[in-house]
Design a protein around this motif. Structure first.
Motif, PDB file in Angstrom:
ATOM      1  N   ASN A   1      26.595 -57.315   9.955  1.00  0.00           N
ATOM      2  CA  ASN A   1      27.490 -56.297  10.833  1.00  0.00           C
ATOM      3  C   ASN A   1      28.009 -55.046  10.748  1.00  0.00           C
ATOM      4  O   ASN A   1      28.166 -54.019  11.507  1.00  0.00           O
TER       5      ASN A   1
ATOM      6  N   VAL B   1      25.295 -52.365  11.079  1.00  0.00           N
ATOM      7  CA  VAL B   1      25.105 -52.221  12.443  1.00  0.00           C
ATOM      8  C   VAL B   1      26.336 -51.276  13.114  1.00  0.00           C
ATOM      9  O   VAL B   1      26.140 -50.387  13.707  1.00  0.00           O
TER      10      VAL B   1
ATOM     11  N   GLN C   1      25.981 -47.473  14.505  1.00  0.00           N
ATOM     12  CA  GLN C   1      26.469 -47.466  15.813  1.00  0.00           C
ATOM     13  C   GLN C   1      27.402 -46.100  15.657  1.00  0.00           C
ATOM     14  O   GLN C   1      27.420 -45.379  16.567  1.00  0.00           O
TER      15      GLN C   1
ATOM     16  N   LYS D   1      21.809 -52.007  22.842  1.00  0.00           N
ATOM     17  CA  LYS D   1      21.233 -53.103  21.963  1.00  0.00           C
ATOM     18  C   LYS D   1      22.086 -53.244  20.702  1.00  0.00           C
ATOM     19  O   LYS D   1      22.195 -54.527  20.448  1.00  0.00           O
ATOM     20  N   LEU D   2      22.493 -52.146  20.208  1.00  0.00           N
ATOM     21  CA  LEU D   2      23.479 -52.475  18.959  1.00  0.00           C
ATOM     22  C   LEU D   2      24.727 -53.139  19.415  1.00  0.00           C
ATOM     23  O   LEU D   2      25.188 -54.077  18.491  1.00  0.00           O
TER      24      LEU D   2
ATOM     25  N   GLU E   1      24.791 -55.414  21.702  1.00  0.00           N
ATOM     26  CA  GLU E   1      24.570 -56.916  21.796  1.00  0.00           C
ATOM     27  C   GLU E   1      24.207 -57.536  20.343  1.00  0.00           C
ATOM     28  O   GLU E   1      24.790 -58.840  20.018  1.00  0.00           O
ATOM     29  N   ASP E   2      23.876 -56.899  19.357  1.00  0.00           N
ATOM     30  CA  ASP E   2      23.623 -57.166  18.146  1.00  0.00           C
ATOM     31  C   ASP E   2      24.901 -57.494  17.305  1.00  0.00           C
ATOM     32  O   ASP E   2      25.045 -58.629  16.641  1.00  0.00           O
TER      33      ASP E   2
ATOM     34  N   GLN F   1      26.096 -60.539  18.805  1.00  0.00           N
ATOM     35  CA  GLN F   1      25.458 -61.899  18.375  1.00  0.00           C
ATOM     36  C   GLN F   1      25.729 -62.060  17.005  1.00  0.00           C
ATOM     37  O   GLN F   1      25.990 -63.126  16.655  1.00  0.00           O
ATOM     38  N   ASN F   2      26.201 -60.976  16.143  1.00  0.00           N
ATOM     39  CA  ASN F   2      26.284 -61.374  14.633  1.00  0.00           C
ATOM     40  C   ASN F   2      27.745 -61.924  14.453  1.00  0.00           C
ATOM     41  O   ASN F   2      27.873 -62.927  13.846  1.00  0.00           O
TER      42      ASN F   2
END
Length: 841
Positions: A196, A199, A203, A448-449, A451-452, A455-456
């Motif tokens: 996390n 990412v 970001q 996309k980041l 969303e990642d 999700q994380n």
């Protein structure tokens, strides 16, 4: 006898003048000699005055040169100070990098050391796991044996005891599983947190890149808008406010606010001989492309006030103040002259000498070469024999090459000097399309980041909840196991060795498990230490890279500052030389003035000896000297020819009186006779011609007007007997002439009278024409034709005014701007007359 009198008079006049003017000539000679002396003094004073004025002006302008020299001294001092500061900053950065290098090596060694410890600890954990697995197998076998023995030898143990043992075994198994699951969950939590953070870091980096891309897109959009607006007005390429600023400068110059009209922007006033060199010239001139130049500081203040109305603070173009000269600087001695490659000055087309001198003073464009190929530019500049007087060179891509270093240009396209606007617009449109596509990809990656990250974070929350639930479950099972162990059971003595072995195995398992957990904890700690050490090493290495990049930018700034120092020193030397030449000129003028003042004093002393009182003389000494020479010759001649004075005077006056009387009489008579003959001859000729032309004109108008009604007639002028005969024939039926007008009817006579009056009007020159009751006794046809004729004549002579009085109704006339009808009120003649007038209306 007039000719004889004139000869006698002239002879007597010469003798009289020569006699009477001899004394005057002596007096005039003395006066001319005095004037000659003071005329020489006045000429020397007039020659001295420009020298004094020039010397005074040069002395006043010395302060300006001193100010310039002091100004550039301060600029040199500031530039050197800044150069020293940047150099110290660069040395500090270099020293900082050198200091960080050993620590970087230490951190790398530390990271490697922690990695070795981690590897050895992983081996220990693996060995402990293997031993623990073997003990678990032994325990399972021993437990199975004890269970079988217990079932076979003792049936007294109830269902409750058996269930308790099974439950304890089940709890023990579950505890072992939970003990293995809890560290796994902790490792998963650490992995999710690390993923996390990584990412989020990526970001943040992408957001910074996205912001930079947005700024670039906005800048390109503004540049594209400027390029599109510059299709009709090239000035807009230098800024949206530039046309308005130039109009304001033109208006201020027209009102006299400027002593000399400022020039600018300089890039607008220059042209390129080779359009391919646009980028190189633009990178070379830098801020000078949009700069302005003024002749003096008063003009600079006015220009600043105009710019302040159109530009925000800190955004206005640069203003360069330097005296305007009518000729371009002579750069033959200090300019570069290469046989193959031009200098910047040679590649530009500059019509205004002020613009050329400004670029020469500010950028030394006569000493900068333009070489299209970068490799060739390096070969020329960094070879064994660089070109004389060449300080640097630029390639077609804007690269800057010195004799010992070179720099690449960040600019890829010319913004102001490119010739093909459409090509620049197409290039900007393509670049904007690429940037917008890149922005779309950035936004997709950002989504996309996001969303990642979501999700994380969801997985992290779920694992945390699972870890908490697992720990609570293990605590409950441990408490339950403790309670079950505290329950006493009767055991068979045969089972005691097996149970002791089992307990020993359980103790070993506990010991091994503790050792395994300790090794696992130690491995986790070592892994954390290794990751921390590796992170510190990477951060330290990145900081060294950052400092190195900063050192590169400081090097560029140091190079620019070095150029600024060289430029300031060049300007200081230039103004030092100008001040030295100026002071030398002042010394020369002072010596010249002193010499002229000494000569003037000597001339004043000589003139005072000749004439103590000073005379104001307007003539030149040369003209006075020539007159003195002529006068001396005349005096000597007169003295030789002088005779009896009284007789000569008497004869002169007598001859003069006789000649004047006779001449006056002859002139008067001749003038009178000549004038009288000319006047009479001209008057008779003109009178006869005028009479002839007027008669013919009157006849023509009379016949043409009669013809409009179908009449014919004639008009005969007898100028000798002063008579006029008119004959009119109405219609074509009767061919005999009617010489007696009284034989015509009333309407025919009225129409003929109108034609006669209009014919007389054609040969008279009065500005007003009045005709009263012209249509009396006319029928409707004659009245209409007569009225049309008069209106036609009036319309053809707009410069005259025609007044027609008639009792008839004129409402049938056409409406026109040139016709005005004034109808008088009917006279008061009683009721019946009023009613009759109304009926007629």
């Amino acid at each position: 006898c007039l000719k004889d009198l004139k000869c006698k008079y002239l002879e007597k006049e010469d003798r009289y003048k020569s006699l009477a003017s001899l004394g005057e000539m002596h007096t005039k000679l003395e006066e001319l000699q005095k004037q000659m002396a003071w005329a020489l003094v006045a000429e020397m004073e007039r020659e001295l005055e420009p020298v004094k004025e020039k010397l005074e002006a040069d002395r006043r302008s010395t302060e300006k040169y001193d100010e310039k020299v002091d100004e550039w001294k301060d600029k040199v001092r500031q530039a050197e100070k800044r150069y020293k500061q940047i150099q110290e900053q660069l040395e500090g950065i270099t020293q900082q990098v050198q200091e960080l290098q050993p620590k970087c090596a230490e951190l790398k060694a530390e990271a490697q050391k922690h990695n070795s410890l981690l590897k050895s600890c992983e081996l220990i954990v693996h060995r402990c796991r293997t031993n623990l697995r073997d003990l678990e197998k032994d325990k399972a076998q021993l437990s199975s044996r004890i269970k079988d023995l217990t079932h076979s030898i003792s049936q007294t143990t109830g269902a409750e005891s058996q269930a308790r043992a099974e439950r304890m075994k089940q709890i023990q198994t579950e505890l072992e599983n939970l003990d293995l699951q809890i560290p796994t969950l902790g490792q998963q939590i650490h992995q999710f947190q690390h993923a996390n953070s990584r990412v989020k870091e990526e970001q943040g980096k992408m957001k910074r890149e996205h912001d930079g891309l947005k700024k670039s897109i906005e800048a390109n959009k503004r540049k594209l808008q400027t390029m599109e607006s510059s299709r009709s007005n090239r000035l807009r390429r230098f800024g949206e406010q530039m046309p308005a600023l130039l109009n304001a400068i033109e208006e201020a110059n027209r009102k006299g606010y400027f002593k000399h009209k400022p020039r600018g922007p300089l890039g607008y006033l220059i042209g390129l001989k080779d359009p391919e060199l646009a980028l190189a010239v633009e990178v070379c001139l830098k801020y000078l492309v949009v700069a302005f130049t003024c002749d003096n500081y008063e003009d600079e203040k006015v220009l600043k006030s105009l710019m302040a109305k159109m530009y925000p603070a800190g955004k206005r173009p640069t203003i360069i103040t330097s005296q305007f000269l009518r000729q371009v600087h002579d750069t033959r001695k200090r300019g570069v002259n290469h046989p193959q490659y031009p200098s910047v000055l040679q590649s530009l087309e500059i019509e205004d000498p002020v613009v050329a001198n400004c670029l020469i003073d500010q950028r030394n464009i006569e000493s900068i070469l333009l070489i299209k190929n970068r490799a060739e530019a390096r070969r020329v500049m960094q070879g064994k024999n660089p070109p004389a007087n060449c300080i640097q060179a630029f390639s077609v891509d804007g690269d800057q090459i010195y004799t010992n270093r070179n720099y690449s240009s960040d600019q890829t396209r010319p913004n102001y000097l490119s010739g093909d606007v459409e090509e620049e617009i197409r290039h900007l449109q393509r670049e904007l399309e690429n940037q917008q596509g890149q922005e779309a990809r950035f936004q997709q990656q950002m989504r996309k980041l996001d969303e990642d990250i979501k999700q994380n974070e969801g997985l992290l929350r779920r694992v945390l909840m699972e870890q908490k639930t697992t720990k609570d479950k293990a605590t409950k099972l441990q408490l339950e196991l403790t309670d079950l162990k505290n329950v006493e059971e009767p055991q068979s003595e045969d089972l005691k060795p097996l149970e002791e072995d089992l307990q020993e195995i359980v103790a070993k398992i506990s010991s091994k498990r503790a050792e395994y957990e300790e090794a696992k904890t130690k491995m986790a700690n070592l892994k954390a230490d290794y990751e921390k050490a590796d992170q510190e090493y990477k951060q330290h290495k990145e900081s060294i890279s950052t400092i190195t990049e900063e050192a590169d930018s400081v090097k560029d700034e140091l190079s620019k500052t070095d150029q600024e120092v060289m430029k300031c020193k060049h300007h200081k030397k230039h103004y030092d030389n100008k001040r030295g030449a100026h002071l030398q000129n002042i010394q020369t003028l002072e010596a010249q003035l002193k010499s002229k003042e000494m000569n003037l004093a000597a001339s004043v002393a000589k003139a005072s000896e000749i004439c103590p009182e000073r005379l104001e003389v307007r003539r030149t000494a040369k003209s006075i000297d020539s007159e003195i020479n002529r006068l001396k010759v005349k005096i000597s001649t007169q003295q030789e020819q002088q005779g009896d004075r009284e007789e000569i005077v008497r004869q002169y006056h007598e001859a003069l009186e006789n000649y004047r009387n006779m001449s006056q009489q002859m002139r008067s008579l001749n003038n009178f006779i000549r004038s009288l003959d000319n006047v009479m001859t001209y008057r008779l000729q003109v009178y006869a011609d005028l009479r002839k032309f007027l008669s013919a004109r009157c006849k023509y108008y009379f016949n043409s007007m009669l013809a409009q009604r179908g009449y014919s007639g004639s008009m005969t002028f007898d100028h000798k007997n002063e008579t006029l005969t008119i004959s009119v024939q109405p219609g074509q039926g009767n061919k005999a002439d009617l010489s007696d007008m009284r034989s015509l009817s009333g309407g025919e006579r009225s129409f003929s009278t109108v034609c006669f009056v209009l014919s007389l009007w054609a040969i008279t020159e009065s500005p007003f024409r009045c005709l009263d009751e012209f249509d009396v006794y006319m029928d409707m046809v004659n009245r209409r034709i007569s009225m049309d004729m008069m209106l036609k004549v009036a319309a053809s002579q707009r410069y005259r005014q025609f007044i027609f009085l008639t009792p008839q109704n004129m409402s049938s006339l056409p409406i026109s701007k040139t016709i005005r009808i004034l109808r008088l009120k009917d006279p008061d003649r009683g009721q019946n007359n009023s009613q009759r007038s109304h009926d007629e209306d």
